[in-house]
Design a protein around this motif. Sequence first.
Motif, PDB file in Angstrom:
ATOM      1  N   UNK A   1       0.828  -1.210   0.000  1.00  0.00           N
ATOM      2  CA  UNK A   1       0.000   0.000   0.000  1.00  0.00           C
ATOM      3  C   UNK A   1       0.860   1.257   0.000  1.00  0.00           C
ATOM      4  N   UNK A   2       1.998   1.217   0.694  1.00  0.00           N
ATOM      5  CA  UNK A   2       2.891   2.376   0.691  1.00  0.00           C
ATOM      6  C   UNK A   2       3.462   2.605  -0.705  1.00  0.00           C
ATOM      7  N   UNK A   3       3.855   1.532  -1.388  1.00  0.00           N
ATOM      8  CA  UNK A   3       4.358   1.673  -2.752  1.00  0.00           C
ATOM      9  C   UNK A   3       3.278   2.221  -3.687  1.00  0.00           C
ATOM     10  N   UNK A   4       2.037   1.780  -3.496  1.00  0.00           N
ATOM     11  CA  UNK A   4       0.927   2.301  -4.306  1.00  0.00           C
ATOM     12  C   UNK A   4       0.754   3.801  -4.082  1.00  0.00           C
ATOM     13  N   UNK A   5       0.907   4.239  -2.817  1.00  0.00           N
ATOM     14  CA  UNK A   5       0.807   5.664  -2.498  1.00  0.00           C
ATOM     15  C   UNK A   5       1.869   6.466  -3.242  1.00  0.00           C
ATOM     16  N   UNK A   6       3.089   5.922  -3.283  1.00  0.00           N
ATOM     17  CA  UNK A   6       4.189   6.617  -3.950  1.00  0.00           C
ATOM     18  C   UNK A   6       3.877   6.776  -5.434  1.00  0.00           C
ATOM     19  N   UNK A   7       3.482   5.698  -6.090  1.00  0.00           N
ATOM     20  CA  UNK A   7       3.221   5.746  -7.537  1.00  0.00           C
ATOM     21  C   UNK A   7       2.029   6.643  -7.864  1.00  0.00           C
ATOM     22  N   UNK A   8       1.028   6.647  -6.987  1.00  0.00           N
ATOM     23  CA  UNK A   8      -0.118   7.533  -7.193  1.00  0.00           C
ATOM     24  C   UNK A   8       0.322   9.002  -7.118  1.00  0.00           C
ATOM     25  N   UNK A   9       1.220   9.304  -6.183  1.00  0.00           N
ATOM     26  CA  UNK A   9       1.728  10.669  -6.044  1.00  0.00           C
ATOM     27  C   UNK A   9       2.515  11.077  -7.276  1.00  0.00           C
ATOM     28  N   UNK A  10       3.346  10.189  -7.793  1.00  0.00           N
ATOM     29  CA  UNK A  10       4.139  10.487  -8.987  1.00  0.00           C
ATOM     30  C   UNK A  10       3.266  10.974 -10.135  1.00  0.00           C
ATOM     31  N   UNK A  11       2.103  10.365 -10.269  1.00  0.00           N
ATOM     32  CA  UNK A  11       1.247  10.669 -11.417  1.00  0.00           C
ATOM     33  C   UNK A  11       0.531  12.011 -11.283  1.00  0.00           C
ATOM     34  N   UNK A  12       0.586  12.632 -10.097  1.00  0.00           N
ATOM     35  CA  UNK A  12      -0.206  13.835  -9.844  1.00  0.00           C
ATOM     36  C   UNK A  12       0.610  15.111  -9.674  1.00  0.00           C
ATOM     37  N   UNK A  13       1.938  15.013  -9.588  1.00  0.00           N
ATOM     38  CA  UNK A  13       2.745  16.202  -9.304  1.00  0.00           C
ATOM     39  C   UNK A  13       3.336  16.786 -10.582  1.00  0.00           C
ATOM     40  N   UNK A  14       3.829  18.020 -10.467  1.00  0.00           N
ATOM     41  CA  UNK A  14       4.433  18.716 -11.603  1.00  0.00           C
ATOM     42  C   UNK A  14       5.930  18.446 -11.715  1.00  0.00           C
ATOM     43  N   UNK A  15       6.592  18.294 -10.571  1.00  0.00           N
ATOM     44  CA  UNK A  15       8.035  18.076 -10.548  1.00  0.00           C
ATOM     45  C   UNK A  15       8.353  16.929  -9.595  1.00  0.00           C
ATOM     46  N   UNK A  16       9.227  16.034 -10.015  1.00  0.00           N
ATOM     47  CA  UNK A  16       9.687  14.933  -9.170  1.00  0.00           C
ATOM     48  C   UNK A  16      11.190  15.083  -8.958  1.00  0.00           C
TER      49      UNK A  16
END
Length: 326
Positions: free
Chosen positions: A107-122
């Motif tokens: 679930x933590x890994x899913x949270x990370x990948x979900x965040x990646x898809x929503x931000x402007x800069x990584x």
Amino acid sequence: MSQGPRASGGAPSARTGERKKHRHTAASRAAAVDTTYRAGFACFVGRPNAGKSTLTNAIIGQKIAITSNKPQTTRHIIRGILHQEHSQLVLVDTPGLHRPRTLLGERLNDLVRETWSEVDVIGICFPADEPVGAGDRFISAEMAELKATVIAVVTKVDLVDPATLAQRLIDVSKLYEFADIVPVSAVSGHQVETLVDVIVKRLPESPPLYPDDVLTEEPEQVLIGELIREAALEGVREELPHSIAVLVEEMMVEGKTTKIYANLFVERDSQKSIVIGSKGARLKDVGIRARAEIEKLLGRKVYLDLHVRIAKEWQRDPKQLRKLGF
């Protein structure tokens, strides 16, 4: 690295104390060259213990994410907001991407990948004091399908000599076509303002996303629970941190004091004994440290009541994970 991805900045200054004190003011002056208002989201990712949470706190200028030398400390998506004259940067602190061994890990890994898809800069964080490894290559490869601008952040540069840092910058540059490479130290403040400028100039033109008095959108109970868990992580054996969860059961204000009742959950009797310590000494110490941090957060006197409970195999139990907020 003179073309394409570049390493921004040079050697740390002897005046790091002054820089750290005036970090946000200096960043505002630098950003003022471009009067276009920008606002957006950025996140730091990387393998566990790469310095993501420490860097987030350094940029925001206040502790909103807990830190520890134990890997996989961060479990919640915490948003911190940096307000500047011509920009608003919303930093999203994420757990470290890792090979999951439990349902919690998945679930933590899913949270990370979900965040990646929503931000402007990584910003991918690479600790300067560790060689580039398989985990770094894996995370860099994961960026290929994303729309966000990707930069590299080489953290903990205060821990290495110039030759080691130079080699690390070269190794990082070979991993991915980064838009920028920035070496920083969140501890000394070296290049933190430069990193902010690099991120902000890649945010979209936008009006402010949050009121200017908001530093984080996280509920107080979540932040308080994390501060308690941070205190509990100090000095425990390596296998215990993943088994500790904290749930704030009740908060109430009585006069000038906030009373907080919280439970620390572990998975086995033996772990409960470790957290409590001989004659309750360790739990008392956890309470003292946590209360000090919570009082800084709330700005008022705190009464903190802690109890240790057993929730067997909670990391693998969907029902218990929901109860604990995962």
